[in-house]
Design an enzyme around this catalytic site. Sequence first.
Site, PDB file in Angstrom:
ATOM      1  N   TYR A   7       3.904   9.844   0.023  1.00 18.44           N
ATOM      2  CA  TYR A   7       4.560   9.081   0.724  1.00 18.44           C
ATOM      3  C   TYR A   7       6.182   9.049   0.428  1.00 18.44           C
ATOM      4  O   TYR A   7       6.903   8.828   0.987  1.00 18.44           O
ATOM      5  CB  TYR A   7       4.398   7.741   0.958  1.00 18.44           C
ATOM      6  CG  TYR A   7       2.995   7.319   1.520  1.00 18.44           C
ATOM      7  CD1 TYR A   7       2.295   8.232   2.250  1.00 18.44           C
ATOM      8  CD2 TYR A   7       2.408   5.782   1.334  1.00 18.44           C
ATOM      9  CE1 TYR A   7       1.119   7.812   2.667  1.00 18.44           C
ATOM     10  CE2 TYR A   7       1.243   5.473   1.768  1.00 18.44           C
ATOM     11  CZ  TYR A   7       0.401   6.686   2.687  1.00 18.44           C
ATOM     12  OH  TYR A   7      -0.648   6.296   2.956  1.00 18.44           O
ATOM     13  N   LYS A  66      -1.952   6.011  -4.461  1.00 19.27           N
ATOM     14  CA  LYS A  66      -3.022   6.877  -4.331  1.00 19.27           C
ATOM     15  C   LYS A  66      -2.895   8.141  -4.979  1.00 19.27           C
ATOM     16  O   LYS A  66      -1.636   8.661  -5.268  1.00 19.27           O
ATOM     17  CB  LYS A  66      -3.282   7.075  -3.027  1.00 19.27           C
ATOM     18  CG  LYS A  66      -3.382   5.933  -2.099  1.00 19.27           C
ATOM     19  CD  LYS A  66      -3.792   6.128  -0.707  1.00 19.27           C
ATOM     20  CE  LYS A  66      -3.585   4.855   0.108  1.00 19.27           C
ATOM     21  NZ  LYS A  66      -2.237   4.625   0.928  1.00 19.27           N
ATOM     22  N   HIS A 100      -6.833   9.782  -2.686  1.00 22.25           N
ATOM     23  CA  HIS A 100      -6.304   9.688  -1.346  1.00 22.25           C
ATOM     24  C   HIS A 100      -7.468  10.306  -0.350  1.00 22.25           C
ATOM     25  O   HIS A 100      -7.548   9.915   0.800  1.00 22.25           O
ATOM     26  CB  HIS A 100      -5.003  10.336  -1.212  1.00 22.25           C
ATOM     27  CG  HIS A 100      -4.169   9.824  -0.232  1.00 22.25           C
ATOM     28  ND1 HIS A 100      -2.805   9.694  -0.435  1.00 22.25           N
ATOM     29  CD2 HIS A 100      -4.486   9.330   1.098  1.00 22.25           C
ATOM     30  CE1 HIS A 100      -2.295   9.207   0.845  1.00 22.25           C
ATOM     31  NE2 HIS A 100      -3.414   9.149   1.746  1.00 22.25           N
ATOM     32  N   ASP A 125       0.971  -1.061   0.065  1.00 27.45           N
ATOM     33  CA  ASP A 125      -0.094  -0.111  -0.144  1.00 27.45           C
ATOM     34  C   ASP A 125       0.928   1.335   0.063  1.00 27.45           C
ATOM     35  O   ASP A 125       1.380   1.638   0.987  1.00 27.45           O
ATOM     36  CB  ASP A 125      -1.024  -0.016   1.298  1.00 27.45           C
ATOM     37  CG  ASP A 125      -1.879   1.314   1.273  1.00 27.45           C
ATOM     38  OD1 ASP A 125      -2.728   1.191   0.622  1.00 27.45           O
ATOM     39  OD2 ASP A 125      -1.315   2.225   2.007  1.00 27.45           O
TER      40      ASP A 125
HETATM   41  P1  NAD Z   1       0.281   1.466  11.693  1.00 28.35           P
HETATM   42  O1  NAD Z   1      -0.917   1.417  12.586  1.00 28.35           O
HETATM   43  O2  NAD Z   1       0.655   0.316  10.797  1.00 28.35           O
HETATM   44  O3  NAD Z   1       1.589   1.467  12.841  1.00 28.35           O
HETATM   45  C1  NAD Z   1       2.781   1.631  12.668  1.00 28.35           C
HETATM   46  C2  NAD Z   1       3.587   1.691  13.825  1.00 28.35           C
HETATM   47  O4  NAD Z   1       3.522   0.364  14.569  1.00 28.35           O
HETATM   48  C3  NAD Z   1       4.960   1.872  13.629  1.00 28.35           C
HETATM   49  O5  NAD Z   1       5.600   2.597  14.618  1.00 28.35           O
HETATM   50  C4  NAD Z   1       5.519   0.146  13.720  1.00 28.35           C
HETATM   51  O6  NAD Z   1       6.815   0.093  14.183  1.00 28.35           O
HETATM   52  C5  NAD Z   1       4.428  -0.269  14.887  1.00 28.35           C
HETATM   53  N1  NAD Z   1       4.437  -1.813  14.872  1.00 28.35           N
HETATM   54  C6  NAD Z   1       4.013  -2.417  13.346  1.00 28.35           C
HETATM   55  N2  NAD Z   1       3.971  -3.507  13.666  1.00 28.35           N
HETATM   56  C7  NAD Z   1       3.876  -3.765  15.396  1.00 28.35           C
HETATM   57  C8  NAD Z   1       3.763  -4.970  15.939  1.00 28.35           C
HETATM   58  N3  NAD Z   1       3.373  -6.146  15.668  1.00 28.35           N
HETATM   59  N4  NAD Z   1       3.942  -4.787  17.422  1.00 28.35           N
HETATM   60  C9  NAD Z   1       4.458  -3.315  17.906  1.00 28.35           C
HETATM   61  N5  NAD Z   1       4.547  -2.516  17.113  1.00 28.35           N
HETATM   62  C10 NAD Z   1       4.349  -2.622  15.766  1.00 28.35           C
HETATM   63  O7  NAD Z   1       0.711   2.688  11.067  1.00 28.35           O
HETATM   64  P2  NAD Z   1       0.222   3.548   9.985  1.00 28.35           P
HETATM   65  O8  NAD Z   1       1.528   3.740   9.007  1.00 28.35           O
HETATM   66  O9  NAD Z   1      -0.614   4.762  10.633  1.00 28.35           O
HETATM   67  O10 NAD Z   1      -0.841   2.804   8.851  1.00 28.35           O
HETATM   68  C11 NAD Z   1      -0.541   1.724   8.146  1.00 28.35           C
HETATM   69  C12 NAD Z   1      -0.489   2.237   6.716  1.00 28.35           C
HETATM   70  O11 NAD Z   1      -1.776   2.615   6.322  1.00 28.35           O
HETATM   71  C13 NAD Z   1       0.556   3.210   6.144  1.00 28.35           C
HETATM   72  O12 NAD Z   1       1.654   2.858   6.256  1.00 28.35           O
HETATM   73  C14 NAD Z   1      -0.348   3.544   5.081  1.00 28.35           C
HETATM   74  O13 NAD Z   1       0.244   2.590   3.906  1.00 28.35           O
HETATM   75  C15 NAD Z   1      -1.734   3.550   5.223  1.00 28.35           C
HETATM   76  N6  NAD Z   1      -2.155   4.917   5.751  1.00 28.35           N
HETATM   77  C16 NAD Z   1      -3.154   5.352   4.829  1.00 28.35           C
HETATM   78  C17 NAD Z   1      -3.739   6.656   5.272  1.00 28.35           C
HETATM   79  C18 NAD Z   1      -4.765   7.255   4.237  1.00 28.35           C
HETATM   80  O14 NAD Z   1      -4.833   8.470   4.403  1.00 28.35           O
HETATM   81  N7  NAD Z   1      -5.456   6.538   2.994  1.00 28.35           N
HETATM   82  C19 NAD Z   1      -3.175   7.330   6.321  1.00 28.35           C
HETATM   83  C20 NAD Z   1      -2.419   6.955   7.065  1.00 28.35           C
HETATM   84  C21 NAD Z   1      -1.768   5.559   6.915  1.00 28.35           C
END
Ligand code: NAD
Length: 321
Positions: free
Chosen positions: A51, A80, A113, A46
């Site tokens: 990004y 996106k 997006h 994704d």
């Molecule tokens: P996330 O909720 O996946 O959290 C990421 C954090 O959690 C990082 O700090 C990582 O080190 C930690 N982590 C990951 N796996 C873990 C585990 N098993 N145990 C403990 N900690 C862990 O974060 P995110 O990046 O906010 O969301 C995921 C994805 O969603 C993004 O990378 C992006 O691709 C997408 N996204 C989309 C939008 C949108 O507007 N469409 C907005 C935000 C994110």
Amino acid sequence: MSKTYIELNRTGDKMPLVGYGCWKVDNKDCEETIYNAIKTGYRLIDGAAVYENEVEVGRGINKAIKEGIVKREDLFIVTKLWNTYHHKSHVRPAFDRSLKDMGLDYIDLYLIHFPVPIKYVDPAVKYPGGWIEEGAKDIAYERSPIHETWAEMEKLVDDKVARNIGVSNFNVMALLDLFTYCRYKPATLQVELHPYLQQKRLVEWVQKQGIAVTAYSSFGPASYVSLNEEGKTAKPLLTHEVVQQVASKYGKSAGQVLLRWSVQRNVAVIPKSMNVDRLKSNLDIFDWTLEQQDVDAINQLEMGARFNDTVTYGFDLPLFD
Ligand code: NAD
């Protein structure tokens, strides 16, 4: 083993329920991280133009293909359209830029997006555009109606360069409006979803329309700690005692419990991690099931807490109100 994918409307493409999220994956490690993710078993990547790592994401993907770890058709690549490219004359060039940066010849799923048309920024001046122009105090909007943006998205399907198209950060009102003119319904809706913000009515209604839902920020405040006050002050979900208790009952990690909680609602997840062990464990959520009493306990954590909120970034835009 429970089902590991959602079948998308119109194409029947199988979208994996767990994918790899590329937000904040730094450019230096990105190629290797994406390559490792694919090697570990991730098939959905994704990404997004905003990004600022599509070149490296593409290198990781192409390295995995070149080494014979996967074929292109085994992967499900998502990216996106950023807000500054909503105008009907800018959608295709923005899409082509993402495609070229990633070194691919089609995208599996292309999303709008945000339903927020922002004044065009010429890529020759700055790529990608952001929320606000350098030195500006607030967002400068552009009069680009979503129906024109969506018609251009549909042309990408007709031209067979995007297999599926969808939206992100849309609410019911925005979707209802889109239904009145679309030729192709969105295949997916990607929104912020976690136990602090469950959006139960939105999820159920959208799924009833035949649209797959993807959760972003499944770990709640985890990725917003350095971005806003809400992320900094909220009690972390990953160490929350309720989540921890459920995790120890199943002998799983808190992260796995939060992801499993989502896929049990038939909601896809796209966790981001640079750590190989977490990469593996975040995928390993299909051969066990949370009992209803544990789902209920996690559901009690609802508090309507949204972390990816434009207002918290200092913009005068209560987008989700
Ligand atoms: P996330 O909720 O996946 O959290 C990421 C954090 O959690 C990082 O700090 C990582 O080190 C930690 N982590 C990951 N796996 C873990 C585990 N098993 N145990 C403990 N900690 C862990 O974060 P995110 O990046 O906010 O969301 C995921 C994805 O969603 C993004 O990378 C992006 O691709 C997408 N996204 C989309 C939008 C949108 O507007 N469409 C907005 C935000 C994110």
